[in-house]
Structure formats: structure tokens, C-alpha cells
Design a protein around this motif. Structure first.
Motif, PDB file in Angstrom:
ATOM      1  N   THR A 133       8.454  -3.150   4.045  1.00  0.00           N
ATOM      2  CA  THR A 133       7.264  -2.754   3.941  1.00  0.00           C
ATOM      3  C   THR A 133       6.520  -2.690   5.068  1.00  0.00           C
ATOM      4  O   THR A 133       6.663  -3.261   6.138  1.00  0.00           O
ATOM      5  CB  THR A 133       6.446  -3.688   2.637  1.00  0.00           C
ATOM      6  N   PHE A 134       5.129  -1.573   5.140  1.00  0.00           N
ATOM      7  CA  PHE A 134       4.389  -1.458   6.053  1.00  0.00           C
ATOM      8  C   PHE A 134       3.585  -2.860   6.589  1.00  0.00           C
ATOM      9  O   PHE A 134       3.370  -3.044   7.679  1.00  0.00           O
ATOM     10  CB  PHE A 134       3.446  -0.401   5.959  1.00  0.00           C
TER      11      PHE A 134
ATOM     12  N   ALA B  54       7.210   3.980   3.767  1.00  0.00           N
ATOM     13  CA  ALA B  54       7.640   4.139   2.131  1.00  0.00           C
ATOM     14  C   ALA B  54       6.324   5.133   1.672  1.00  0.00           C
ATOM     15  O   ALA B  54       5.086   5.134   2.449  1.00  0.00           O
ATOM     16  CB  ALA B  54       7.843   2.982   1.609  1.00  0.00           C
ATOM     17  N   ILE B  55       6.511   5.443   0.567  1.00  0.00           N
ATOM     18  CA  ILE B  55       5.497   6.183  -0.266  1.00  0.00           C
ATOM     19  C   ILE B  55       5.272   5.793  -1.694  1.00  0.00           C
ATOM     20  O   ILE B  55       6.467   5.614  -2.144  1.00  0.00           O
ATOM     21  CB  ILE B  55       5.689   7.878  -0.214  1.00  0.00           C
ATOM     22  N   GLU B  56       4.196   5.406  -2.183  1.00  0.00           N
ATOM     23  CA  GLU B  56       4.031   5.270  -3.543  1.00  0.00           C
ATOM     24  C   GLU B  56       3.269   6.199  -4.456  1.00  0.00           C
ATOM     25  O   GLU B  56       2.595   7.048  -3.674  1.00  0.00           O
ATOM     26  CB  GLU B  56       3.453   3.553  -3.530  1.00  0.00           C
ATOM     27  N   VAL B  57       3.238   5.989  -5.713  1.00  0.00           N
ATOM     28  CA  VAL B  57       2.314   7.172  -6.435  1.00  0.00           C
ATOM     29  C   VAL B  57       0.965   6.894  -6.133  1.00  0.00           C
ATOM     30  O   VAL B  57       0.198   7.848  -5.968  1.00  0.00           O
ATOM     31  CB  VAL B  57       2.747   6.856  -7.948  1.00  0.00           C
ATOM     32  N   GLU B  58       0.442   5.666  -5.951  1.00  0.00           N
ATOM     33  CA  GLU B  58      -0.810   5.512  -5.493  1.00  0.00           C
ATOM     34  C   GLU B  58      -1.272   6.041  -4.121  1.00  0.00           C
ATOM     35  O   GLU B  58      -2.757   6.378  -3.890  1.00  0.00           O
ATOM     36  CB  GLU B  58      -1.119   3.956  -5.526  1.00  0.00           C
ATOM     37  N   ASP B  59      -0.679   6.358  -3.240  1.00  0.00           N
ATOM     38  CA  ASP B  59      -0.879   7.015  -1.977  1.00  0.00           C
ATOM     39  C   ASP B  59      -1.337   8.499  -2.225  1.00  0.00           C
ATOM     40  O   ASP B  59      -2.034   9.089  -1.214  1.00  0.00           O
ATOM     41  CB  ASP B  59       0.409   7.302  -0.999  1.00  0.00           C
TER      42      ASP B  59
END
Length: 949
Positions: free
Chosen positions: A803-804, A908-913
Motif C-alpha cells: 500500500t501507499f 494501487a487504485i480503489e473505487v473511492e479514488d
């Protein structure tokens, strides 16, 4: 035949009663319904109780008695006699209650009053009699709700809601309410400048109005400027229970005329205007409110006369809050306050013996500068001394030389040749003699030392306040500051009482034919308040020169330099002036006016007149050993040093460091200090150094009110040991504090001149690069089980997705001293050692740490920027998708590229982004679902796995 003393007193009492709205009647002519209040002389009571000098009726029913005594008689022994009269009313007569509730004793010069409706009723001095309407209101309240007098309500105030209060403010309110509940007529709150006295007063006023049903509170300020500031504080005060503003619930009047608003709950004014109102003046010149009563008090030799004013009866206010103005009224103006039958609450940062005397030694809160620094409510200070020959010894101008002669008022200059030597001393400067080069030398030295010694490394001139001797001296300083700094008018401004006044010179011809000039003043259109607001909130002015307008109370939080070019004979006044610099300010607010600064950690007193060596020589900052390194102080404490100077200096350094801590560092320090913030250590050190605390501890230990010196010394040792324990017994915390402090500081060398000797990588540079690389790879091996990011990168295949946040923690760890590595520095080190294995310019994104670690672990044969790897993988993935028959529209390709770039910078990318930039600019999550439909989330999981692998 001359009047006897008793008759003289009766006449004075009759007048006092009449002035307060009472009808005075003889027994034989009594008419108890002739008015709301009737006082009947020599009223016969029932057997055994004699005659009441006055029986008072309110709305037709007996309500109280007055015992008259001749002038000079003491009254404190007469209450029992008056109480007996209050019990002697014949049963056949109408009365509100028995015994009669209101008892007065008076000589006409002195009057005392007891209200038997109050709990633990005791007599108190009053200036005159209360009006009948007031007594009627009190009786009505009691009939509706027994035990509902103001003093009864003060005994049962609800618990304090400490929302938004600093600990010191909470203690002040609790202490005040205990004092009010005990019926003490006066209370003193001592809080260091910047401690939030006015905010505390707003809280107290709200509670007294809402819960104690106070009818009206008077807030006295030293001058009108502070009145405006106080009014804004009430406007902005959000009540702790329902969040509404104070002024949405209650009327607050900042007095601009001599007419009191009958519905106001809080009235704000100066004592000057209040006295004018008592005198019955219809108007009052606002200019008279601009000067401080502190300065005018020295010019007044006799107490001002005060007489009863029916338009402003003694019961007008229930509470009077004096904000610093009480220091100028102990002997000459106190009768203005004592006119009112009200509790008096004093707020001050600098109490004197007179202060304690006026408030009956009832100090309900004591909070000094050192404690405020420890709590982060104040910043500490340093003293920087500038000495010149003329400043200390004066000078001589030889006879025969031409000098300028300047009129103080008009500032008109003429030349004159001296016919004898002019010798002057330091005391004559800027009054009898103006030595321009003395002012210039001080200002020039200040400028030269400003960025090398006073605030090294800074570029923007810190907000500076210079105190001048008078208006003319201030003019001279302003001109020279502008010249020496090479700046324009906005850079340096004068703010004095005469800032908004223009000088008008009119030529007149006298009867004998000679011409003269008449000087008058009129408004210039300039507003000192506007200039002050700019000084507080705008970049310019950087330097302000004043005489005393900003000396007390005025809040300029970004101020960093308090510059004395005038002597100050009063210790209290000096402390007030010094207090302008102690205010704390948020980093955002501070940087908005001083862009090159980060945090306000301290302020500097620049002393150009010897205050620190003469009258105020005992003025010391919390910092006592400024030349001793922070690391040495910590070490000394660890090895058992408990000298007050060492612990005081350590407390100052810790307080300054606490104001600089980032959110991450603050959390780290608390973890190492058993969950407690750094301010707890600072506060304990300051508390242990307080002589009063040491004595009180010795008293408890010995059970004696006067403990011997050895007991006090033992108590001090115990307190200091306990306060130092968190530092002395925790080497991990000490080392971490040293690391953190070093990471915030740089040494600025502004003196050495450099020249180019060589351009290129030298053998030494190669060796340095090798050392960095080897140390980095050793760090990775040694911490592979401690740091989560390294655990993940060591695992192949991965146990979990990186994770970041984990990468950020790794970056913080390698950046801490003594390593001080950054991705860019590590990238350059590898590049210097073997350029053939390094591709592209990396180290600029935090995610490049992933590439660095993989290369150091020999998982990758080349060192390439993480973004380049992600782009390469994306291209391969895209080709694979098209090869398997999966196609994307142009709009989908655009969104995929945005996703690719986000993964490159954030791992990474998440829906919230999708709620943030850059996706939000293209329609956000809703648009993404329109573009990809139900495939969006599976697609994100796939890209996370492929691109960040």
C-alpha cells in the motif's frame, strides 16, 4: 441653632432615598400607596422593639427597615439591631414576609445592606439605596420561586461544559464560580497574555446570564480599541451547549453614546465614558477613549467625585468585569466601580500589590508566562541587546556648529549656530535632543543582524513592533526604518493615537504686527484600526512604530519582534508591552503574512535602551542557557543534573519543538512517552520549578504552614526528579527527540563566499555514493522483519499487496537522521556507481522506492523509475487484451490511462479514488460506471495486480 450630627445624617439619608425614587414621609402623614416605594420615619414597632428610623414600604406592603447613625459611626455592629427591628412589625400590618427581608444601616456617607432572602445573608457596602422597583422585582422572584436570589442561583450553577476551553480557562471559570458561590464580592483572574482572558470572560458571562439569570454585565476596557476587540470576541463566541453565537441569544452593546440600551445583557465601555454617564453628561467625546487610563492616572492627583445618578442606579449591573483597566483605578477611579452593587471580576496578566489589595487577595486563578509556554498557549522569548555610545552616554556638539532646531508640534525646522557647547545625556535623547545617527545606528544594526543572528536564514522581515517615546520620536523612527531597509511607505507605518489626526497650521498676525502659527488637528481620514488590521492580517506593514496604543491588550498574533526604543518605568506596563509578542498563531495564519516562516516558535525582545539591565533586569525567558545544545541538555538531565537553569532551558526547547512537530512526529513522540504529549513533560518541568508549588508541597509533607528551608529544598528535589523522569529514564525518547529536532533544523552560512573548483563526479563523490548504497542495502537487510513494506517486497510471490501508506512509512524511516536519505539521493548514488544499470531519471515519485528496494535486493537487473515500469506493463497488458479479442473505445482508453497514471504514483487504485482529482474532473465514479458498466471493479482489481506487480 446648629444641626446635631443625627439630624445632619437624616437629611443626607432623606436625599439619598429621594434620589433613588423613594417618598419620605412622617408617621402622621403616611400614605403607603402614594408611590411604589415609601419610607416612613420613626415608625413605632411592637412592644420591645422600639422605633425603626425608617420603615420602607414597596407597593403598599412593608419590606424593610433602615437604621440611621451619625456620620463617623461604624456600621458593622449595627446589623443585629436592624435585624431586631425587622422582626418587630406589628402583626396587623401587611408585609411580604417576616422578618422583613431588606435591612439597611446608613450614616448618609456610608451605607450597608443585608438581603435576608439570600442564603447565609451578610451585610455589604452599597453606594446608595436600591430603587423600589428593584426590591419589588426581587420580592416577585422570591414569591414565584423561593430561594431564587442571584446569590442563591450562584451556589447551584450546573456543571461546566469544557468544550473549546484550554485547561487554564477551565480552571479559571471553575475558580471564579466557587468564589461567586461563596458570595465573595471581588475575584481576580491572573492569566498570562495570550491565555484567552476575553474568551474566558465570554464563557463566564454566558453561564452567569443563562444559569444565574444575571440581568446585565458591564465589561470595562482600558480604551476604545480594546472595546471593539472585545465586542468581536462576543460576536464570534459560540455557546457550548447549542452552538449559537452569543449575540444571537443576547444583546451586547459596545457603548458609542451615553445612553444605555435597556435590553442589553452585556455592555462594553471604558471607565472614561462610564464616569461621564454617571456625571449625567449627554455626550462624550470618543477621542477621550483612545488614550489609556494607565497613562492619565499619573496626571490625576485627586479621586474623581461621584454622586448618585437616578438614570444609572446602583443596581444597573450584577457583574463588572475589568479587563486590565483596574490597574489605573486603584486610588483615583475605584469609586466609579464601587458605585454599583455588583460583583467585580478582574482579568489581568500582570497583578501588582495594589491589584491584590483591590480584589481582597482573592486570586481565583494564577497562570503565568512559564506555565502558558509549557501548555503551548504562549511562546517563549529571547532578549537581543543593542548598545550604542550615544544611547548610553549622550554626546557633545561643539560651539560654532550649525544645528537644526525643530518645533515639536509643527515640526518646522530652522537652523541655529551654537554659541556654546551642547552637551546632553541619554535621558535627553528624543525629547530635548534628537540624535539622528543614534536612531540610524540602532536601526542599521538591527537590519544587519536580523537575518544572521536574530532570525537567521529568514528573508521576510518578521512582523516587528517598535515602541517609541512620543509621537515625534515615532515619526523619526519610521523615516529612518524606511531609508535603512530601502522600502516604501507600506513597509513601515506609525500607529499611535494621532494616526488618524492631521496637523493643520494656520498663520495669524498678532496686534503688534508679528506673525505666529496656530496648530490645530482634524481627522485625516486614516483609521488606526485599519492599519492595525493590516498589521495583523496582511503582508504589509512589516514594521509598526507606536508609543503605547498597541501596548496593552491588542492582539497581533504573527508578531515576532518587540523592539524597545523607549524606557518603561512601570513593571506592569512593561509586562503588558512584552506580552504583545507571546501570542500563538496557527501555521496557516502565520505563513499567510510571513511566507518564508514555518511556525512561530518564539519571539525576540530587541532592547535598545537597557531595560534588561536596569528596571526589568529580572525579566527572563524560560530559556536560560541558549548556547547549550539541545542534545547536551538532554544528556545533562539523563546524568542527574537538576539545576533550575538546565531544566528551565529544557522546558523552553521542548515547548518550541512541540510547536514544530508534524502530525506523524507528534504521534511517534506520544507512543514513546506512554501515550502522553510532549506538553505534559514541559508542564511538569515548569510546575516543579515554581517556588509556590515547592512551598505548598513542603507544607503538605510537614503539616506546617511555615516549613523550614530544608523541607522546601527536599520538596523541590522530589518535584524536579519526578518532572525530569520521563526524559532521564527514557533514552529511546531522548534519541528520537534529537533526531526529530535535527530533521527540522538547518545551519545557514550567510558569510562564506564560494567558488567553483571542479564540475563532475570526483573520487570522493564515488566513495560517498558507495557508502550510501552499502548503508541502504544493509538497512534493508536489518529491517526486513520490522518494516511492513520491506516484508512485502522480500516476499515472492507476495503475501499481500503493498500500500501507499506502507511505502510512506518506509520513506519516513529512511529519511530520519542520521540517514537523511531520499529516493532522489539514493537514485543518484546508484547512478554514480554504475550508470549502465540505471535507466531514466527516477527518485522523484515516492513509488520509486519500490524500484530502489527491488534493485537493491537484486530482484530487478536494472533500476528503472516505477512509472516507466507501470507504463511498460500497461502497454503489454493492452496488447494482450486486443490479441484476445477484447477492444476498448477511445473514451475507455482515456480512462484506462488515468487509472494507469494513478497506480504509478500511488501503487494501487480503489473505487473511492474516483471522487478526487483527476477523475472528478472527468465525471467521477458515476461517469466511470457509465463508461465501463459492471466491469469497472473487476477491471480495477486486474490492473492493480498486473501494473503494480
Amino acid at each position: 441653632m446648629p444641626e446635631n450630627p443625627e439630624e445632619k445624617s437624616r437629611k443626607t439619608i432623606d436625599k439619598l432615598l429621594a434620589d433613588a425614587g423613594w417618598l419620605v414621609q412622617e408617621v402622621g402623614e403616611a400614605n403607603v400607596i402614594a408611590g411604589r416605594g415609601v419610607a416612613i420615619c420613626e415608625f413605632p414597632l411592637k412592644a420591645g422593639h422600639g422605633f425603626a428610623d425608617y420603615l420602607i414600604y414597596v407597593d403598599g406592603a412593608a419590606a424593610g427597615v433602615i437604621e440611621a447613625k451619625k456620620e463617623g459611626d461604624t456600621l458593622t455592629g449595627v446589623e443585629i439591631q436592624t435585624a431586631r427591628y425587622s422582626e418587630g412589625l406589628p402583626e396587623s400590618l401587611k408585609a411580604y414576609r417576616r422578618p422583613l427581608p431588606f435591612c439597611y444601616q446608613s450614616t448618609g456617607i456610608e451605607t450597608r445592606f443585608t438581603n435576608l432572602l439570600e442564603p447565609d445573608a451578610r451585610s455589604r457596602p452599597v453606594f446608595a439605596f436600591h430603587r423600589p422597583e428593584t426590591l419589588a422585582d426581587w420580592l416577585m422572584e422570591e414569591s414565584r420561586s423561593p430561594g431564587s436570589t442571584l446569590r442563591a442561583r450562584l451556589k447551584r450553577l450546573p456543571p461546566l461544559i469544557p468544550v473549546g476551553l484550554w485547561p487554564a480557562q477551565e480552571r479559571a471559570i471553575r475558580g471564579l464560580e466557587r468564589s461567586l458561590g461563596d458570595g465573595r464580592p471581588r475575584a481576580l483572574i491572573q492569566m498570562a497574555s495570550g491565555g484567552g482572558k476575553t474568551f474566558t470572560a465570554c464563557n463566564s458571562s454566558y453561564r452567569l446570564i443563562k444559569h444565574a439569570k444575571a440581568r446585565r454585565t458591564l465589561f470595562l476596557v482600558d480604551r476604545n480599541t480594546l472595546g471593539k476587540q472585545t465586542y468581536k470576541e462576543f460576536q464570534q463566541f459560540a455557546t457550548p451547549d447549542d452552538g449559537r453565537k452569543f449575540t444571537e441569544l443576547y444583546n451586547v452593546q459596545h457603548m458609542q453614546s451615553n445612553k444605555l440600551d435597556p435590553v442589553s445583557k452585556v455592555c462594553i465601555t471604558t471607565i472614561q465614558r462610564l464616569y461621564s454617564m454617571l456625571k449625567g453628561e449627554a455626550e462624550f467625546d470618543p477621542a477621550q477613549e483612545e488614550g489609556s487610563m494607565f497613562d492619565l492616572a499619573a496626571l490625576t492627583k485627586e479621586p474623581v467625585p461621584v454622586t448618585y445618578n437616578p438614570a444609572l442606579p446602583i443596581e444597573t449591573f450584577d457583574f463588572i468585569i475589568t479587563d486590565e483597566c483596574h490597574r489605573s483605578i486603584y486610588n483615583l477611579w475605584r469609586q466609579v466601580l464601587e458605585y454599583f452593587d455588583a460583583f467585580i471580576i478582574g482579568l489581568t496578566a500582570t497583578p501588582s500589590k495594589q491589584t491584590f489589595g483591590f480584589f481582597n487577595q482573592n486570586l481565583v486563578m494564577e497562570y503565568n508566562h512559564d506555565q502558558a509556554v509549557a501548555d503551548g498557549v504562549n511562546v517563549d522569548f529571547d532578549v537581543y541587546r543593542i548598545r550604542t555610545v550615544i544611547s548610553e552616554h549622550g554626546s557633545t556638539v561643539n560651539a560654532g556648529l550649525w544645528v537644526d532646531k525643530r518645533d515639536r508640534q509643527t515640526r518646522k525646522v530652522r537652523w541655529e549656530q551654537l554659541d556654546e557647547d551642547l552637551t546632553y545625556g541619554a535621558q535627553d535623547l528624543d525629547r530635548e535632543v534628537v540624535a539622528k545617527d543614534q536612531i540610524r545606528t540602532i536601526i542599521r544594526t538591527f537590519k544587519e543582524k536580523l537575518f544572521t543572528e536574530i532570525f537567521p536564514g529568514r528573508k521576510d522581515v518578521p512582523k516587528t513592533l517598535i515602541f517609541a517615546k512620543d509621537d515625534s520620536h515615532a515619526d523619526d523612527i519610521v523615516q529612518i526604518v524606511r531609508e535603512e531597509f530601502g522600502k516604501g511607505n507600506e513597509f513601515c507605518q506609525k500607529i499611535t493615537y494621532r494616526t488618524n489626526v492631521a496637523r493643520v497650521v494656520t498663520k495669524k498676525t498678532l496686534p503688534d504686527g508679528t506673525e505666529t502659527e496656530e496648530v490645530t488637528f482634524k481627522s485625516s481620514g486614516l483609521d488606526a484600526e485599519d492599519l492595525l488590521s493590516s498589521f495583523r492580517n496582511s503582508y504589509n506593514p512589516r514594521i509598526v512604530v507606536t508609543v503605547d496604543m498597541i501596548a496593552t491588550g491588542t492582539d497581533v498574533r504573527p508578531l515576532e519582534i518587540v523592539f524597545f526604543m523607549r524606557t518603561v518605568r512601570s513593571r506592569n506596563f512593561f509586562e503588558q508591552m512584552k506580552g504583545r509578542g507571546v501570542r500563538v498563531v496557527t501555521d496557516t495564519e502565520f505563513q499567510s503574512v510571513t511566507p518564508d516562516a514555518k511556525s512561530k516558535t518564539h519571539f525576540v525582545i530587541v532592547d535598545a535602551v537597557g531595560l534588561s539591565e536596569q528596571e526589568m533586569s529580572d525579566t527572563q525567558p524560560l530559556e536560560r542557557n541558549p548556547s547549550v545544545p539541545f542534545e547536551k541538555l538532554l544528556q545533562a538531565v539523563a546524568f542527574g543534573n537538576r539545576e533550575p537553569e538546565v531544566l528551565s532551558s529544557l522546558a523552553s526547547r521542548l515547548a518550541r519543538l512541540d510547536r514544530q512537530l508534524t502530525k506523524e512526529d507528534r504521534k511517534l513522540v506520544e507512543e514513546l512517552n506512554v501515550g502522553k504529549p510532549l506538553s505534559v513533560i514541559t508542564g511538569a518541568l515548569v510546575n516543579a520549578l515554581d517556588p509556590d508549588v515547592q512551598i505548598e508541597t513542603a507544607r503538605k509533607a510537614t503539616g506546617s504552614q511555615d516549613p523550614p528551608p530544608e523541607a522546601i529544598q527536599m520538596a523541590a528535589g522530589t518535584l524536579l526528579d519526578e518532572a525530569a523522569k520521563p526524559i532521564a529514564a527514557n533514552p529511546t525518547l531522548r534519541n528520537k527527540l534529537i533526531e526529530i529536532k535535527k530533521s527540522y533544523e538547518q545551519t545557514i552560512d550567510a558569510l562564506s563566499k564560494d567558488q567553483v573548483l571542479e564540475a563532475g563526479y570526483s573520487a570522493a563523490a564515488q566513495e560517498k555514493a558507495r557508502s550510501i548504497v552499502e548503508s541502504f542495502e544493509t538497512f534493508i537487510r536489518e529491517n526486513k522483519d520490522e518494516i511492513i513494506a520491506l516484508q512485502v517486497l522480500y516476499s515472492r510471490p507476495y503475501k499481500q499487496r503493498l500500500t501507499f501508506k506502507q511505502i510512506k512509512e518506509l520513506a519516513d524511516a529512511i529519511e530520519r537522521p542520521p540517514r537523511a536519505w531520499t529516493p532522489e539521493l539514493l537514485w543518484q548514488a546508484y547512478e554514480q556507481l554504475d550508470r549502465s544499470k540505471v535507466r531514466g531519471s527516477g527518485g522523484r515519485l515516492l513509488t520509486d522506492i519500490v524500484s530502489l528496494v527491488r534493485f537493491a535486493l537484486h530482484q530487478d537487473g536494472e533500476l528503472r523509475p516505477f512509472q516507466a515500469q507501470v507504463c511498460e506493463r500497461f502497454s503489454a497488458w493492452l496488447a494482450q487484451q486486443e490479441g484476445s479479442g477484447r477492444s476498448f473505445t477511445a473514451e475507455q482508453r482515456q480512462w484506462l490511462e488515468l487509472i494507469r497514471d494513478h497506480i504509478a504514483s500511488s501503487l494501487a487504485i480503489e473505487v473511492e479514488d474516483f471522487d478526487y482529482v483527476p477523475f472528478a474532473q472527468h465525471g467521477g465514479l458515476g461517469k466511470a460506471y457509465q463508461v465501463f458498466g459492471q466491469e469497472l471493479e473487476p477491471l480495477l482489481n486486474e490492473l492493480n495486480e498486473v501494473l503494480a506487480a
